[in-house]
Motif scaffolding. Sequence first.
Motif, mmCIF file in Angstrom:
data_model
loop_
_atom_site.group_PDB
_atom_site.id
_atom_site.type_symbol
_atom_site.label_atom_id
_atom_site.label_comp_id
_atom_site.label_asym_id
_atom_site.label_seq_id
_atom_site.Cartn_x
_atom_site.Cartn_y
_atom_site.Cartn_z
ATOM 1 N N SER A 4 0.813 -1.216 0.000
ATOM 2 C CA SER A 4 0.000 0.000 0.000
ATOM 3 C C SER A 4 0.843 1.261 0.000
ATOM 4 O O SER A 4 0.502 2.253 -0.663
ATOM 5 C CB SER A 4 -0.919 0.005 1.223
ATOM 6 N N TYR A 5 1.949 1.263 0.736
ATOM 7 C CA TYR A 5 2.790 2.458 0.794
ATOM 8 C C TYR A 5 3.367 2.782 -0.584
ATOM 9 O O TYR A 5 3.563 3.952 -0.923
ATOM 10 C CB TYR A 5 3.917 2.256 1.798
ATOM 11 N N VAL A 6 3.623 1.753 -1.373
ATOM 12 C CA VAL A 6 4.158 1.946 -2.716
ATOM 13 C C VAL A 6 3.071 2.505 -3.635
ATOM 14 O O VAL A 6 3.295 3.464 -4.388
ATOM 15 C CB VAL A 6 4.718 0.625 -3.270
ATOM 16 N N ARG A 7 1.881 1.918 -3.584
ATOM 17 C CA ARG A 7 0.778 2.410 -4.427
ATOM 18 C C ARG A 7 0.435 3.857 -4.073
ATOM 19 O O ARG A 7 0.180 4.677 -4.962
ATOM 20 C CB ARG A 7 -0.477 1.552 -4.251
ATOM 21 N N ALA A 8 0.421 4.166 -2.787
ATOM 22 C CA ALA A 8 0.077 5.526 -2.353
ATOM 23 C C ALA A 8 1.105 6.531 -2.862
ATOM 24 O O ALA A 8 0.751 7.630 -3.314
ATOM 25 C CB ALA A 8 -0.015 5.581 -0.833
ATOM 26 N N ALA A 9 2.384 6.149 -2.808
ATOM 27 C CA ALA A 9 3.437 7.044 -3.284
ATOM 28 C C ALA A 9 3.315 7.288 -4.785
ATOM 29 O O ALA A 9 3.488 8.415 -5.272
ATOM 30 C CB ALA A 9 4.807 6.459 -2.956
ATOM 31 N N MET A 10 2.984 6.235 -5.543
ATOM 32 C CA MET A 10 2.855 6.391 -6.989
ATOM 33 C C MET A 10 1.585 7.159 -7.360
ATOM 34 O O MET A 10 1.558 7.887 -8.365
ATOM 35 C CB MET A 10 2.879 5.019 -7.671
ATOM 36 N N ALA A 11 0.531 7.014 -6.577
ATOM 37 C CA ALA A 11 -0.674 7.817 -6.806
ATOM 38 C C ALA A 11 -0.337 9.302 -6.637
ATOM 39 O O ALA A 11 -0.733 10.152 -7.450
ATOM 40 C CB ALA A 11 -1.775 7.405 -5.837
ATOM 41 N N GLU B 182 -4.896 10.440 10.368
ATOM 42 C CA GLU B 182 -4.078 11.209 11.305
ATOM 43 C C GLU B 182 -2.762 10.501 11.619
ATOM 44 O O GLU B 182 -1.742 11.146 11.877
ATOM 45 C CB GLU B 182 -4.820 11.446 12.629
ATOM 46 N N PHE B 183 -2.781 9.166 11.609
ATOM 47 C CA PHE B 183 -1.604 8.415 11.991
ATOM 48 C C PHE B 183 -0.809 7.896 10.794
ATOM 49 O O PHE B 183 0.288 7.382 10.964
ATOM 50 C CB PHE B 183 -1.995 7.234 12.894
ATOM 51 N N SER B 184 -1.349 8.007 9.583
ATOM 52 C CA SER B 184 -0.646 7.473 8.416
ATOM 53 C C SER B 184 -0.099 8.559 7.500
ATOM 54 O O SER B 184 0.726 8.292 6.641
ATOM 55 C CB SER B 184 -1.581 6.569 7.597
ATOM 56 N N SER B 185 -0.544 9.800 7.675
ATOM 57 C CA SER B 185 -0.127 10.881 6.797
ATOM 58 C C SER B 185 1.342 11.241 7.012
ATOM 59 O O SER B 185 1.848 11.213 8.133
ATOM 60 C CB SER B 185 -0.999 12.116 7.066
ATOM 61 N N ILE B 186 2.030 11.608 5.907
ATOM 62 C CA ILE B 186 3.406 12.093 6.008
ATOM 63 C C ILE B 186 3.463 13.602 5.761
ATOM 64 O O ILE B 186 4.539 14.167 5.603
ATOM 65 C CB ILE B 186 4.350 11.364 5.025
ATOM 66 N N GLU B 187 2.322 14.251 5.765
ATOM 67 C CA GLU B 187 2.281 15.674 5.429
ATOM 68 C C GLU B 187 3.024 16.530 6.450
ATOM 69 O O GLU B 187 3.663 17.526 6.090
ATOM 70 C CB GLU B 187 0.829 16.140 5.296
ATOM 71 N N GLU B 188 2.940 16.165 7.725
ATOM 72 C CA GLU B 188 3.698 16.910 8.731
ATOM 73 C C GLU B 188 5.196 16.850 8.423
ATOM 74 O O GLU B 188 5.906 17.850 8.466
ATOM 75 C CB GLU B 188 3.437 16.357 10.132
ATOM 76 N N TRP B 189 5.674 15.651 8.102
ATOM 77 C CA TRP B 189 7.091 15.466 7.819
ATOM 78 C C TRP B 189 7.512 16.279 6.591
ATOM 79 O O TRP B 189 8.537 16.948 6.604
ATOM 80 C CB TRP B 189 7.383 13.980 7.599
ATOM 81 N N LEU B 190 6.688 16.257 5.536
ATOM 82 C CA LEU B 190 7.019 16.971 4.305
ATOM 83 C C LEU B 190 7.020 18.479 4.506
ATOM 84 O O LEU B 190 7.691 19.204 3.767
ATOM 85 C CB LEU B 190 6.030 16.611 3.192
ATOM 86 N N HIS C 290 7.665 7.964 5.571
ATOM 87 C CA HIS C 290 6.756 7.162 6.391
ATOM 88 C C HIS C 290 7.485 6.597 7.606
ATOM 89 O O HIS C 290 6.945 6.565 8.725
ATOM 90 C CB HIS C 290 6.175 6.014 5.565
ATOM 91 N N HIS C 291 8.683 6.118 7.409
ATOM 92 C CA HIS C 291 9.464 5.523 8.493
ATOM 93 C C HIS C 291 9.770 6.570 9.570
ATOM 94 O O HIS C 291 9.560 6.325 10.771
ATOM 95 C CB HIS C 291 10.757 4.941 7.928
ATOM 96 N N MET C 292 10.235 7.727 9.150
ATOM 97 C CA MET C 292 10.604 8.780 10.094
ATOM 98 C C MET C 292 9.376 9.309 10.840
ATOM 99 O O MET C 292 9.413 9.520 12.053
ATOM 100 C CB MET C 292 11.303 9.920 9.356
ATOM 101 N N GLN C 293 8.266 9.501 10.106
ATOM 102 C CA GLN C 293 7.057 9.991 10.749
ATOM 103 C C GLN C 293 6.490 8.942 11.711
ATOM 104 O O GLN C 293 5.985 9.289 12.788
ATOM 105 C CB GLN C 293 6.003 10.382 9.705
ATOM 106 N N ALA C 294 6.581 7.669 11.347
ATOM 107 C CA ALA C 294 6.099 6.602 12.243
ATOM 108 C C ALA C 294 6.914 6.571 13.529
ATOM 109 O O ALA C 294 6.367 6.351 14.618
ATOM 110 C CB ALA C 294 6.157 5.253 11.537
ATOM 111 N N GLN C 295 8.221 6.770 13.410
ATOM 112 C CA GLN C 295 9.050 6.852 14.612
ATOM 113 C C GLN C 295 8.576 7.988 15.513
ATOM 114 O O GLN C 295 8.452 7.831 16.726
ATOM 115 C CB GLN C 295 10.510 7.102 14.232
ATOM 116 N N ARG C 296 8.317 9.134 14.891
ATOM 117 C CA ARG C 296 7.906 10.317 15.652
ATOM 118 C C ARG C 296 6.558 10.095 16.332
ATOM 119 O O ARG C 296 6.385 10.402 17.518
ATOM 120 C CB ARG C 296 7.837 11.516 14.704
ATOM 121 N N VAL C 297 5.584 9.553 15.599
ATOM 122 C CA VAL C 297 4.253 9.334 16.177
ATOM 123 C C VAL C 297 4.316 8.289 17.288
ATOM 124 O O VAL C 297 3.665 8.433 18.332
ATOM 125 C CB VAL C 297 3.248 8.916 15.080
ATOM 126 N N GLY C 298 5.106 7.232 17.080
ATOM 127 C CA GLY C 298 5.252 6.220 18.116
ATOM 128 C C GLY C 298 5.816 6.802 19.399
ATOM 129 O O GLY C 298 5.367 6.466 20.506
#
Length: 375
Positions: free
Chosen positions: A175-182, A217-225, A263-271
């Motif tokens: 899913s992360y790959v499809r979302a990035a390509m979308a 709220e927990f899957s978005s990377i917009e904060e990171w970007l 996604h990895h960096m934002q997931a670390q931050r949210v965790g």
Amino acid sequence: MLYGTPSLQAADKTVLAEIEDMRQDLKYRLAETHRWDGQLRRQLQARAIQGSNSIEGYRASVEDIQSIMSGEEPLEASASVTKAIAGYQQALTYIGLLSRAPAFRYDVGVLNALNFMMIGHHRHKTPGVIRPGSIWVRDSFSGEVVYEGPDVEHVPGLLDELVTWLNEGDLEVPSYVRAAMAHFNLVSIHPWRDGNGRMSRALQTLVLGRDQIMTPEFSSIEEWLGEQRITIDYYDVLGAVQKRQWRPHGDTLDWLRFCLRAHHMQAQRVGRRLAEAGEIWTLLEEQVDADGLNTRCVSALYEAFVSSRLRRSRYQADEDLSQGQAARDLRDLAVKGWLQPYGETKGRYYQAGPRMAEVKTEFADRVTPLRDPYR
């Protein structure tokens, strides 16, 4: 023809596995109900809105964005920024509903509707309607054209192709790959006169939401970007992969890796935030009890901890209080040194007092750097 999905290499599969491990961990922790969940979700959504809009030059504080989200007048944001933030929040709210809808298919109408929600206040930009002519993206500093979208006569067919792919294409891909390509294909088609970047980032969030990758709220990377140094990297990788104009090819691995890293960096931050939330709340409960204050005051103190500004109306709504009850609680917290009031009447707000500042400093000193998964 769209930009193709790249083949994953061993390093990418490792990063994906680590992202999935963090997602599962967050999922289990979110399965339990906590007093701080609502505030944490609101903070995350506000930071996502802040990140995506700051990339486009619409800058507002997290506190003002939360006020706009709740229908209040912001204290500092201009009228134009307030409209942009409100439009984007409306679109994200709809994306949240679509993510959970039992019956759903992507179509061009949905994409146009989301664009209209985002920039509907700019009627002269024909929101929700395909651009009438050519479009160029320019460097905001030099004025140089850095990207030229496809000819307008090709745009309807490309959108149809993108929608077909969203519904049927590469379904076996993570899913992360499809979302990035979308995201990449929509921003490269650049189908509207305005809002293309925000729409593409929101579509990435919707794809993940539809695949049940937690809540937006927990899957978005917009904060990171939205962080300044990352925003520069974001434009750099877009430019490097797009090669200045629409010319679909399969050499998109650099873009994909940029998104997986985000996604990895934002997931670390949210965790980390989620783990700290329980510790902070427990600590504040102990302090409120020791001061002989009502337990509900912890909600106000937690907001003061995670935000730079607290308003009475937000605390009142969070705890379902009367205006008088909320005002008395905040006054008591100020007397005890937890909060410091500023302003008068509707413009009144609270910031951390000396005792809260000590707590915030203690936690700030404990922050450890995030780990780049590709290094």
